[in-house]
Design an enzyme around this catalytic site. Structure first.
Site, PDB file in Angstrom:
ATOM      1  N   GLU A  60       0.853  -1.200   0.000  1.00  0.00           N
ATOM      2  CA  GLU A  60       0.000   0.000   0.000  1.00  0.00           C
ATOM      3  C   GLU A  60       0.887   1.249   0.000  1.00  0.00           C
ATOM      4  O   GLU A  60       1.575   1.516   0.980  1.00  0.00           O
ATOM      5  CB  GLU A  60      -0.925  -0.018   1.230  1.00  0.00           C
ATOM      6  CG  GLU A  60      -1.871   1.159   1.342  1.00  0.00           C
ATOM      7  CD  GLU A  60      -2.688   1.410   0.082  1.00  0.00           C
ATOM      8  OE1 GLU A  60      -3.592   0.635  -0.207  1.00  0.00           O
ATOM      9  OE2 GLU A  60      -2.400   2.405  -0.625  1.00  0.00           O
ATOM     10  N   ASP A 109      -8.671   0.715  -7.492  1.00  0.00           N
ATOM     11  CA  ASP A 109      -9.187   1.994  -8.014  1.00  0.00           C
ATOM     12  C   ASP A 109      -9.791   1.774  -9.402  1.00  0.00           C
ATOM     13  O   ASP A 109      -9.118   1.242 -10.288  1.00  0.00           O
ATOM     14  CB  ASP A 109      -8.050   3.020  -8.113  1.00  0.00           C
ATOM     15  CG  ASP A 109      -7.471   3.347  -6.742  1.00  0.00           C
ATOM     16  OD1 ASP A 109      -8.249   3.672  -5.834  1.00  0.00           O
ATOM     17  OD2 ASP A 109      -6.239   3.255  -6.583  1.00  0.00           O
ATOM     18  N   LYS A 113     -12.745   6.962 -16.120  1.00  0.00           N
ATOM     19  CA  LYS A 113     -12.668   7.630 -17.433  1.00  0.00           C
ATOM     20  C   LYS A 113     -11.890   6.770 -18.427  1.00  0.00           C
ATOM     21  O   LYS A 113     -10.827   6.224 -18.072  1.00  0.00           O
ATOM     22  CB  LYS A 113     -11.960   8.983 -17.297  1.00  0.00           C
ATOM     23  CG  LYS A 113     -12.774   9.990 -16.500  1.00  0.00           C
ATOM     24  CD  LYS A 113     -12.064  11.328 -16.438  1.00  0.00           C
ATOM     25  CE  LYS A 113     -12.895  12.277 -15.602  1.00  0.00           C
ATOM     26  NZ  LYS A 113     -12.116  13.283 -14.919  1.00  0.00           N
ATOM     27  N   ASP A 145     -16.872  -3.124  -6.824  1.00  0.00           N
ATOM     28  CA  ASP A 145     -18.265  -2.674  -6.793  1.00  0.00           C
ATOM     29  C   ASP A 145     -18.563  -1.851  -8.041  1.00  0.00           C
ATOM     30  O   ASP A 145     -19.616  -1.254  -8.141  1.00  0.00           O
ATOM     31  CB  ASP A 145     -18.504  -1.792  -5.553  1.00  0.00           C
ATOM     32  CG  ASP A 145     -17.633  -0.552  -5.584  1.00  0.00           C
ATOM     33  OD1 ASP A 145     -16.423  -0.696  -5.858  1.00  0.00           O
ATOM     34  OD2 ASP A 145     -18.140   0.562  -5.360  1.00  0.00           O
ATOM     35  N   ARG A 184     -13.237  -1.847   3.726  1.00  0.00           N
ATOM     36  CA  ARG A 184     -13.763  -0.491   3.934  1.00  0.00           C
ATOM     37  C   ARG A 184     -14.463   0.015   2.663  1.00  0.00           C
ATOM     38  O   ARG A 184     -15.525   0.621   2.724  1.00  0.00           O
ATOM     39  CB  ARG A 184     -12.580   0.423   4.279  1.00  0.00           C
ATOM     40  CG  ARG A 184     -12.955   1.836   4.591  1.00  0.00           C
ATOM     41  CD  ARG A 184     -11.738   2.564   5.100  1.00  0.00           C
ATOM     42  NE  ARG A 184     -11.389   2.128   6.429  1.00  0.00           N
ATOM     43  CZ  ARG A 184     -11.466   2.890   7.522  1.00  0.00           C
ATOM     44  NH1 ARG A 184     -11.860   4.132   7.425  1.00  0.00           N
ATOM     45  NH2 ARG A 184     -11.135   2.424   8.698  1.00  0.00           N
TER      46      ARG A 184
HETATM   47  C1  LIG Z   1     -10.060   1.892  -3.767  1.00  0.00           C
HETATM   48  S1  LIG Z   1      -8.785   1.540  -2.632  1.00  0.00           S
HETATM   49  C2  LIG Z   1      -9.299  -0.017  -1.902  1.00  0.00           C
HETATM   50  C3  LIG Z   1      -8.640  -0.266  -0.582  1.00  0.00           C
HETATM   51  C4  LIG Z   1      -9.010  -1.581   0.099  1.00  0.00           C
HETATM   52  N1  LIG Z   1      -8.565  -2.719  -0.677  1.00  0.00           N
HETATM   53  C5  LIG Z   1     -10.501  -1.667   0.385  1.00  0.00           C
HETATM   54  O1  LIG Z   1     -11.172  -2.445  -0.316  1.00  0.00           O
HETATM   55  O2  LIG Z   1     -10.981  -0.981   1.293  1.00  0.00           O
HETATM   56  C6  LIG Z   1      -7.451   1.029  -3.693  1.00  0.00           C
HETATM   57  C7  LIG Z   1      -6.102   1.056  -3.000  1.00  0.00           C
HETATM   58  O3  LIG Z   1      -5.104   0.543  -3.885  1.00  0.00           O
HETATM   59  C8  LIG Z   1      -3.910   1.271  -3.687  1.00  0.00           C
HETATM   60  N2  LIG Z   1      -3.097   1.138  -4.906  1.00  0.00           N
HETATM   61  C9  LIG Z   1      -3.318   1.766  -6.079  1.00  0.00           C
HETATM   62  N3  LIG Z   1      -2.375   1.422  -6.976  1.00  0.00           N
HETATM   63  C10 LIG Z   1      -1.552   0.540  -6.349  1.00  0.00           C
HETATM   64  C11 LIG Z   1      -0.387  -0.163  -6.750  1.00  0.00           C
HETATM   65  N4  LIG Z   1       0.123  -0.023  -7.983  1.00  0.00           N
HETATM   66  N5  LIG Z   1       0.208  -0.981  -5.867  1.00  0.00           N
HETATM   67  C12 LIG Z   1      -0.326  -1.128  -4.617  1.00  0.00           C
HETATM   68  N6  LIG Z   1      -1.419  -0.478  -4.177  1.00  0.00           N
HETATM   69  C13 LIG Z   1      -2.022   0.347  -5.035  1.00  0.00           C
HETATM   70  C14 LIG Z   1      -4.372   2.686  -3.392  1.00  0.00           C
HETATM   71  O4  LIG Z   1      -3.415   3.430  -2.667  1.00  0.00           O
HETATM   72  C15 LIG Z   1      -5.649   2.453  -2.602  1.00  0.00           C
HETATM   73  O5  LIG Z   1      -5.423   2.485  -1.213  1.00  0.00           O
END
Ligand SMILES: C[S@@+](CC[C@H](N)C(=O)[O-])C[C@H]1O[C@@H](n2cnc3c(N)ncnc32)[C@H](O)[C@@H]1O
Length: 204
Positions: A60, A109, A113, A145, A184
């Protein structure tokens, strides 16, 4: 962050011959798992608590997320978690092939777009890295989701010959398995009226 994190960080840059994740944990662990983008770490902490014989690496880059999980690791003295605070692709590329038994990518994420779709974590080059890191018979879990990202994930995964979807009926992907606690982001989706999908693939 100053006291606990340095001892738990995975030394990716120092591994010339590949990183065997099992060597990172004290004692003997039966398997190594990897959670990519753990957010605030609730799912990872649950898995670490309920599977003390498994070593789990959490990835993370989001510093508040790392700090939140560190607090839990420290309070509960969870000895089976290691952390990486950069792009998961860098860690995956450093791992010894076949050295992980499970990879979680939960609610990545969605980059809604079109011009940002190339940033989506689930894309061919990252699936190649996950495939390389997983042992045959290992499992990749992906949750989302986001309807469009869900379709994107299914489209990419159906093209793979190295992953087999475990689903046999709709309940297998519409209902969250018992050993997959709510994250979360999923809780936020529920509050906002969105349903999620829970995909489990076997590395073949
Ligand atoms: C939408 S959040 C979901 C967090 C958690 N998995 C949840 O379901 O509550 C996506 C997370 O992926 C992390 N993230 C994005 N790109 C990443 C990467 N290349 N390597 C590791 N983590 C990454 C972001 O910092 C973010 O905290």
């Amino acid at each position: 962050m100053d006291d606990v994190l340095p001892d738990l960080l995975v030394p990716v840059a120092e591994q010339a011959n590949g990183l065997d994740p099992l060597t990172l944990f004290p004692g003997t662990k039966k398997e190594a798992w990897l959670e990519i983008g753990f957010g605030k770490g609730e799912h990872l902490a649950h898995q670490a608590r309920t599977n003390p014989d498994v070593g789990i690496i959490g990835v993370e880059p989001f510093i508040n997320g790392l700090a939140a999980l560190l607090g839990v690791i420290d309070d509960e003295e969870l000895a089976n978690v290691r952390l990486y605070d950069d792009d998961a692709a860098l860690l995956l590329a450093a791992l010894v092939p076949g050295s992980s038994s499970r990879v979680f990518v939960l609610f990545p994420d969605p980059w809604p777009k079109s011009r940002h779709h190339k940033r989506r974590f689930i894309r061919p080059e990252n699936l190649d890295l996950i495939s390389r890191a997983l042992r045959i018979g290992g499992e990749l879990r992906i949750g989302t989701d986001h309807t469009d990202y869900g379709n994107w994930i299914l489209r990419h995964m159906v093209q793979r010959t190295d992953f087999e979807w475990q689903a046999e009926c709709p309940g297998d992907w519409r209902v969250r398995p018992d050993d997959w606690p709510q994250t979360r982001y999923e809780a936020k989706a529920v509050r906002e009226g969105r349903s999620s999908i829970y995909l489990r693939y076997t590395r073949v």
